[in-house]
Design a protein around this motif. Structure first.
Motif, PDB file in Angstrom:
ATOM      1  N   SER A  43       0.829  -1.209   0.000  1.00  0.00           N
ATOM      2  CA  SER A  43       0.000   0.000   0.000  1.00  0.00           C
ATOM      3  C   SER A  43       0.860   1.255   0.000  1.00  0.00           C
ATOM      4  N   LYS A  44       0.260   2.362  -0.386  1.00  0.00           N
ATOM      5  CA  LYS A  44       0.961   3.650  -0.385  1.00  0.00           C
ATOM      6  C   LYS A  44       1.450   3.986   1.021  1.00  0.00           C
ATOM      7  N   ALA A  45       0.650   3.690   2.038  1.00  0.00           N
ATOM      8  CA  ALA A  45       1.048   3.983   3.426  1.00  0.00           C
ATOM      9  C   ALA A  45       2.259   3.154   3.829  1.00  0.00           C
ATOM     10  N   GLN A  46       2.307   1.888   3.437  1.00  0.00           N
ATOM     11  CA  GLN A  46       3.447   1.032   3.765  1.00  0.00           C
ATOM     12  C   GLN A  46       4.717   1.526   3.065  1.00  0.00           C
ATOM     13  N   ILE A  47       4.589   1.917   1.820  1.00  0.00           N
ATOM     14  CA  ILE A  47       5.737   2.416   1.071  1.00  0.00           C
ATOM     15  C   ILE A  47       6.201   3.751   1.649  1.00  0.00           C
ATOM     16  N   ASP A  48       5.254   4.625   1.992  1.00  0.00           N
ATOM     17  CA  ASP A  48       5.608   5.910   2.580  1.00  0.00           C
ATOM     18  C   ASP A  48       6.361   5.724   3.901  1.00  0.00           C
ATOM     19  N   ALA A  49       5.926   4.774   4.715  1.00  0.00           N
ATOM     20  CA  ALA A  49       6.608   4.491   5.985  1.00  0.00           C
ATOM     21  C   ALA A  49       8.029   3.991   5.729  1.00  0.00           C
ATOM     22  N   ALA A  50       8.188   3.122   4.746  1.00  0.00           N
ATOM     23  CA  ALA A  50       9.527   2.609   4.412  1.00  0.00           C
ATOM     24  C   ALA A  50      10.423   3.729   3.894  1.00  0.00           C
ATOM     25  N   LEU A  51       9.880   4.611   3.059  1.00  0.00           N
ATOM     26  CA  LEU A  51      10.658   5.737   2.545  1.00  0.00           C
ATOM     27  C   LEU A  51      11.109   6.663   3.678  1.00  0.00           C
ATOM     28  N   SER A  52      10.284   6.789   4.709  1.00  0.00           N
ATOM     29  CA  SER A  52      10.618   7.648   5.852  1.00  0.00           C
ATOM     30  C   SER A  52      11.638   7.014   6.773  1.00  0.00           C
ATOM     31  N   ASP A  53      11.642   5.695   6.866  1.00  0.00           N
ATOM     32  CA  ASP A  53      12.506   5.000   7.826  1.00  0.00           C
ATOM     33  C   ASP A  53      13.855   4.570   7.266  1.00  0.00           C
TER      34      ASP A  53
ATOM     35  N   ASP B 253      20.641  -3.773  11.649  1.00  0.00           N
ATOM     36  CA  ASP B 253      19.417  -3.011  11.905  1.00  0.00           C
ATOM     37  C   ASP B 253      19.730  -1.653  12.527  1.00  0.00           C
ATOM     38  N   ARG B 254      20.687  -1.627  13.458  1.00  0.00           N
ATOM     39  CA  ARG B 254      21.079  -0.347  14.075  1.00  0.00           C
ATOM     40  C   ARG B 254      21.674   0.588  13.035  1.00  0.00           C
ATOM     41  N   ASN B 255      22.533   0.063  12.170  1.00  0.00           N
ATOM     42  CA  ASN B 255      23.142   0.898  11.136  1.00  0.00           C
ATOM     43  C   ASN B 255      22.095   1.400  10.141  1.00  0.00           C
ATOM     44  N   ALA B 256      21.167   0.538   9.759  1.00  0.00           N
ATOM     45  CA  ALA B 256      20.107   0.950   8.824  1.00  0.00           C
ATOM     46  C   ALA B 256      19.233   2.029   9.447  1.00  0.00           C
ATOM     47  N   SER B 257      18.911   1.876  10.727  1.00  0.00           N
ATOM     48  CA  SER B 257      18.101   2.883  11.418  1.00  0.00           C
ATOM     49  C   SER B 257      18.829   4.221  11.480  1.00  0.00           C
ATOM     50  N   THR B 258      20.108   4.192  11.807  1.00  0.00           N
ATOM     51  CA  THR B 258      20.896   5.429  11.873  1.00  0.00           C
ATOM     52  C   THR B 258      20.993   6.073  10.496  1.00  0.00           C
ATOM     53  N   ASN B 259      21.272   5.296   9.455  1.00  0.00           N
ATOM     54  CA  ASN B 259      21.344   5.854   8.107  1.00  0.00           C
ATOM     55  C   ASN B 259      20.012   6.464   7.686  1.00  0.00           C
TER      56      ASN B 259
ATOM     57  N   ARG C 195      17.854   7.892   9.633  1.00  0.00           N
ATOM     58  CA  ARG C 195      17.689   9.180  10.322  1.00  0.00           C
ATOM     59  C   ARG C 195      18.660  10.232   9.784  1.00  0.00           C
ATOM     60  N   LEU C 196      19.845   9.797   9.350  1.00  0.00           N
ATOM     61  CA  LEU C 196      20.798  10.744   8.764  1.00  0.00           C
ATOM     62  C   LEU C 196      20.265  11.323   7.457  1.00  0.00           C
TER      63      LEU C 196
ATOM     64  N   ASN D  35      16.858   9.935   4.904  1.00  0.00           N
ATOM     65  CA  ASN D  35      15.996   8.848   4.446  1.00  0.00           C
ATOM     66  C   ASN D  35      15.793   8.906   2.932  1.00  0.00           C
ATOM     67  N   ALA D  36      15.038   7.960   2.412  1.00  0.00           N
ATOM     68  CA  ALA D  36      14.827   7.850   0.974  1.00  0.00           C
ATOM     69  C   ALA D  36      14.048   9.025   0.402  1.00  0.00           C
ATOM     70  N   LYS D  37      13.411   9.816   1.255  1.00  0.00           N
ATOM     71  CA  LYS D  37      12.715  11.029   0.824  1.00  0.00           C
ATOM     72  C   LYS D  37      13.647  12.240   0.819  1.00  0.00           C
ATOM     73  N   GLY D  38      14.889  12.035   1.276  1.00  0.00           N
ATOM     74  CA  GLY D  38      15.841  13.138   1.350  1.00  0.00           C
ATOM     75  C   GLY D  38      15.717  13.956   2.634  1.00  0.00           C
ATOM     76  N   GLU D  39      14.970  13.458   3.619  1.00  0.00           N
ATOM     77  CA  GLU D  39      14.773  14.159   4.890  1.00  0.00           C
ATOM     78  C   GLU D  39      15.876  13.770   5.873  1.00  0.00           C
ATOM     79  N   ARG D  40      16.396  14.737   6.568  1.00  0.00           N
ATOM     80  CA  ARG D  40      17.433  14.516   7.587  1.00  0.00           C
ATOM     81  C   ARG D  40      16.824  14.787   8.956  1.00  0.00           C
ATOM     82  N   ARG D  41      17.027  13.829   9.880  1.00  0.00           N
ATOM     83  CA  ARG D  41      16.464  13.971  11.230  1.00  0.00           C
ATOM     84  C   ARG D  41      17.496  13.752  12.335  1.00  0.00           C
ATOM     85  N   MET D  42      18.765  13.593  11.947  1.00  0.00           N
ATOM     86  CA  MET D  42      19.833  13.435  12.930  1.00  0.00           C
ATOM     87  C   MET D  42      21.010  14.314  12.507  1.00  0.00           C
ATOM     88  N   PHE D  43      21.525  15.068  13.506  1.00  0.00           N
ATOM     89  CA  PHE D  43      22.553  16.054  13.190  1.00  0.00           C
ATOM     90  C   PHE D  43      23.646  16.054  14.241  1.00  0.00           C
ATOM     91  N   ILE D  44      24.809  16.486  13.820  1.00  0.00           N
ATOM     92  CA  ILE D  44      25.904  16.772  14.731  1.00  0.00           C
ATOM     93  C   ILE D  44      25.868  18.273  14.959  1.00  0.00           C
TER      94      ILE D  44
END
Length: 185
Positions: free
Chosen positions: A6-16, A163-169, A171-172, A174-183
């Protein structure tokens, strides 16, 4: 998967997920792996940020000992973004000393004041009582800071390192080009 979910499932994956991970997991694309663990990190993840006393300070704790450094990272959330401000990493140390170093950093950073709330994150290894202490790492942290601030502890089992590395990447960047983790610069 991107053609049948579904679009919602894909959107969640793109965000994560970071873009390369998304392509590999959802588009069956065989992306060449990067030599860098945190390949989503770039200069765009460096931003000016000033921690504030009225927001919880977060501390992630890795309780290694001996030659492996005990490493704590200090930061703060601002909305959905995480800003990492300071790293403390020392070999041949103990939790009591790390608490002292953290307290010194915070008092210097906040001009002698102390944040109202602190949230410590880490894995279950900090609950162990070892031969060099009658208290667990978490008990030492809570005892050290309990008269200075409100202390919360969040522990969970360690995820697989991939899984930890994928989660960090994700947040750095995501596939939408959004950044949520910063130095914090």
């Amino acid at each position: 998967s991107s053609e049948i979910l579904s679009k919602a499932q894909i959107d969640a994956a793109l965000s994560d997920l970071a873009l390369d991970d998304y392509k590999r997991e959802y588009d069956a694309s065989f992306e060449a792996s990067s030599q860098r663990v945190y390949y989503s990190y770039s200069v765009l993840n460096n931003q000016k940020f000033q921690m504030k006393l009225d927001r919880p300070v977060i501390v992630t704790c890795d309780f290694n000992a001996m030659e492996k450094p005990m490493s704590w990272v200090v930061g703060q959330m601002d909305g959905n973004n995480t800003y990492w401000t300071k790293g403390l990493s020392f070999s041949y140390t103990n939790t009591t000393r790390m608490c002292e170093l953290l307290e010194e950093f915070l008092r210097t950073y906040f001009d002698g004041k102390f944040p109202k709330d602190m949230v410590f994150y880490g894995d279950y290894s900090g609950t162990k009582h070892t031969s060099n202490s009658s208290r667990s790492d978490w008990e030492i942290i809570i005892e050290h800071f309990r008269n200075k601030t409100n202390v919360a502890r969040k522990t969970k089992p360690c995820l697989d390192i991939r899984d930890r590395n994928a989660s960090t990447n994700g947040r750095l960047c995501n596939a939408k080009g959004e950044r949520r983790m910063f130095i914090a610069a």
